[in-house]
Design an enzyme around this catalytic site. Structure first.
Site, mmCIF file in Angstrom:
data_model
loop_
_atom_site.group_PDB
_atom_site.id
_atom_site.type_symbol
_atom_site.label_atom_id
_atom_site.label_comp_id
_atom_site.label_asym_id
_atom_site.label_seq_id
_atom_site.Cartn_x
_atom_site.Cartn_y
_atom_site.Cartn_z
ATOM 1 N N GLU A 1 0.852 -1.244 -0.060
ATOM 2 C CA GLU A 1 -0.049 -0.086 -0.158
ATOM 3 C C GLU A 1 0.791 1.122 0.004
ATOM 4 O O GLU A 1 0.764 2.090 0.711
ATOM 5 C CB GLU A 1 -0.754 -0.087 1.180
ATOM 6 N N PRO A 2 1.618 1.482 -0.967
ATOM 7 C CA PRO A 2 2.432 2.519 -0.872
ATOM 8 C C PRO A 2 1.947 3.827 -1.489
ATOM 9 O O PRO A 2 0.973 3.977 -2.077
ATOM 10 C CB PRO A 2 3.659 2.469 -2.122
ATOM 11 N N TYR B 1 0.824 14.134 0.268
ATOM 12 C CA TYR B 1 0.498 14.673 1.546
ATOM 13 C C TYR B 1 0.483 16.194 1.290
ATOM 14 O O TYR B 1 0.762 17.071 2.280
ATOM 15 C CB TYR B 1 1.002 14.318 2.729
ATOM 16 N N TYR C 1 4.365 19.031 11.039
ATOM 17 C CA TYR C 1 5.496 18.010 11.393
ATOM 18 C C TYR C 1 6.589 18.579 11.480
ATOM 19 O O TYR C 1 7.754 17.984 11.900
ATOM 20 C CB TYR C 1 5.615 16.949 10.384
ATOM 21 N N CYS D 1 -2.773 33.914 9.056
ATOM 22 C CA CYS D 1 -2.356 34.696 10.367
ATOM 23 C C CYS D 1 -1.907 33.743 11.220
ATOM 24 O O CYS D 1 -2.877 33.607 12.321
ATOM 25 C CB CYS D 1 -3.555 35.187 10.670
#
Ligand code: LLP
Length: 431
Positions: free
Chosen positions: A281-282, A386, A332, A358
């Site tokens: 499932e890459p 992503y 992240y 902002c």
């Protein structure tokens, strides 16, 4: 050092290109912020998995959460891939892109009854089930529909993928999967349910993994279980090893897909499981380095030289893309390469590349040595995974447009959103 995304991302005569197309020219033609993808790069990434799996029963299920734009899905449909989905919305996207449900595996810790029903009716290949509660719900939904739901149990193998804590999923402390110690009993239970048909076993231990060892550890733990479950009389047809292979953002050196898969196959063969059908499932490793985000420099805001030198102020390069377009740095603290689309000859300065949103967390890169001027176009590299799929409309910012390059052609695959579309489904109160 070559650029992340090479050879599809390259600089020629100072000009940054993706699959041979000038990125500055694409920004001028389609406007910014703009995501640009290379179909050739996606196909090349897939070919790595395919080479290693050649001659074995297998299905590469693209984890579409990485980038679910229809033309991206279409690319993988045409290449014969299946899909890993995590919602009914993703299933509708697969179908809209021309994919068929019988190559879809349905993952996720919180599938609703309605989602199960829709996936059953569409005929998905397998549900990757993550808890007993989910098993009971799926059994009930399937029986009510007069069907049996094909199921694989997602096992939490309790191995450390050695990646960012937010994207590590295979530890006991994570919410994902069925604990290794409870797996055998859960398989027995699953096999006893009239609405469930046991089909496989799966795991997914995390994302942006840059070593082979955690995968081998997980595989060993999984095979121990397969042997125990089959000894208990429940046959396991396929083995789904999840996704998670990392890409190069900076100086990481993840294994190539064919190396990773080759080593896993060698372990499978060594343990006598070579004939089993293999699923992967890459997500990121298929699309991450096939895309860039283009953004125009709006303003430069320098701190005074004394304050900057003392660390009391910074130089800000304000661009027209923001955390809503590309969330990874803000969420992240991810480091993603930022390159000017055209090189300038002046001396580089240190900049924080920030967006118009902002929030002080709205940055795309910090402490970058660059030569920039208003009107320049910058490219955030490795943004194919992503990026767009996590974009939001925060600050009522319409989402970016997307362009797909395929050889000589550059096609607009998503129009820029309009402000009106953002509130089209909202209603004013009666006055
Ligand atoms: N299978 C399952 C069950 C998953 O949860 C995921 C990703 C994948 C496959 C694909 O993993 P990949 O091959 O892309 O590593 N937003 C984060 C990454 C979150 C990954 C979530 N699950 C980021 O931007 O780094």
């Amino acid at each position: 050092m070559t650029l992340p995304g090479a050879p599809f991302v390259a600089r020629r005569d100072g000009e940054l290109e993706l699959e041979g197309h000038s990125l500055a020219a694409l920004a001028r033609e389609f406007g910014t912020p703009l995501y640009v993808y290379s179909r050739g790069a996606m196909r090349a990434a897939l070919a790595g998995y395919r080479r290693a799996l050649h001659g074995r029963p297998h299905l590469v299920c693209y984890a579409m959460k990485a980038n679910s734009s229809l033309a991206v899905l279409q690319t993988f449909v045409e290449a014969g891939c299946g899909f890993d989905i995590v919602s009914a919305g993703e299933l509708e996207r697969v179908l809209a892109a021309g994919g068929s449900a019988d190559k879809v595996v349905f993952s996720g810790v919180g599938k609703t009854g309605a989602e199960m029903q829709r996936a059953l009716e569409a005929g998905v290949r397998c549900f990757n089930v993550e808890s007993r509660g989910e098993l009971d719900r799926l059994d009930a939904v399937a029986r009510a529909a007069g069907r049996r739901a094909p199921v694989s149990l997602r096992i939490n193998p309790d191995v450390d993928a050695r990646t960012h804590p937010y994207i590590s999923t295979g530890l006991k402390s994570n919410k994902f999967g069925i604990a290794h110690g409870e797996a055998l009993a859960t398989y027995r239970y699953a096999a006893s349910l009239a609405g469930i048909e046991v089909s496989g076993i799966d795991c997914h231990i995390g994302s942006q993994i840059t070593e082979v060892e955690p995968y081998l550890d997980a595989l060993d733990r999984l095979l121990d279980l397969v042997e125990a479950v089959e000894a208990a009389g429940v046959p396991i047809r396929h083995l789904d090893l999840g996704g998670g292979l990392g890409i190069r953002y900076a100086d990481e050196a993840p294994p190539a897909a064919d190396e990773l898969v080759g080593r896993l196959i060698a372990r499978l063969d060594a343990r006598g499981h070579g004939a089993r059908e293999l699923l992967f499932e890459p997500g990121r490793s298929l699309v991450g380095n096939a895309g860039v985000l283009l953004t125009e420099v709006l303003y430069l805001k320098r701190g005074t030289a004394i304050d900057v030198a003392a660390g009391a102020a910074r130089n800000f390069c304000i661009v027209d893309a923001a955390m809503n377009d590309l969330m990874r740095p803000a969420l992240y603290e991810a480091w993603m390469a930022i390159e000017p689309c055209r090189l300038r000859a002046d001396a580089a300065e240190r900049w924080d590349i920030v967006g118009p949103v902002c929030e002080s967390g709205d940055w795309l890169g910090r402490d970058r040595m660059l030569v920039v001027a208003p009107g320049d176009v910058l490219a955030v590299l490795s943004a194919g995974a992503y990026g767009m799929s996590m974009a939001s409309n925060y600050n009522s910012r319409p989402r970016a447009a997307e362009v797909m390059i395929d050889g000589p052609r550059a096609t607009l695959i998503r129009e820029r959103e309009t402000a009106g579309e953002l509130f089209a489904r909202e209603r004013l109160l009666a006055r």
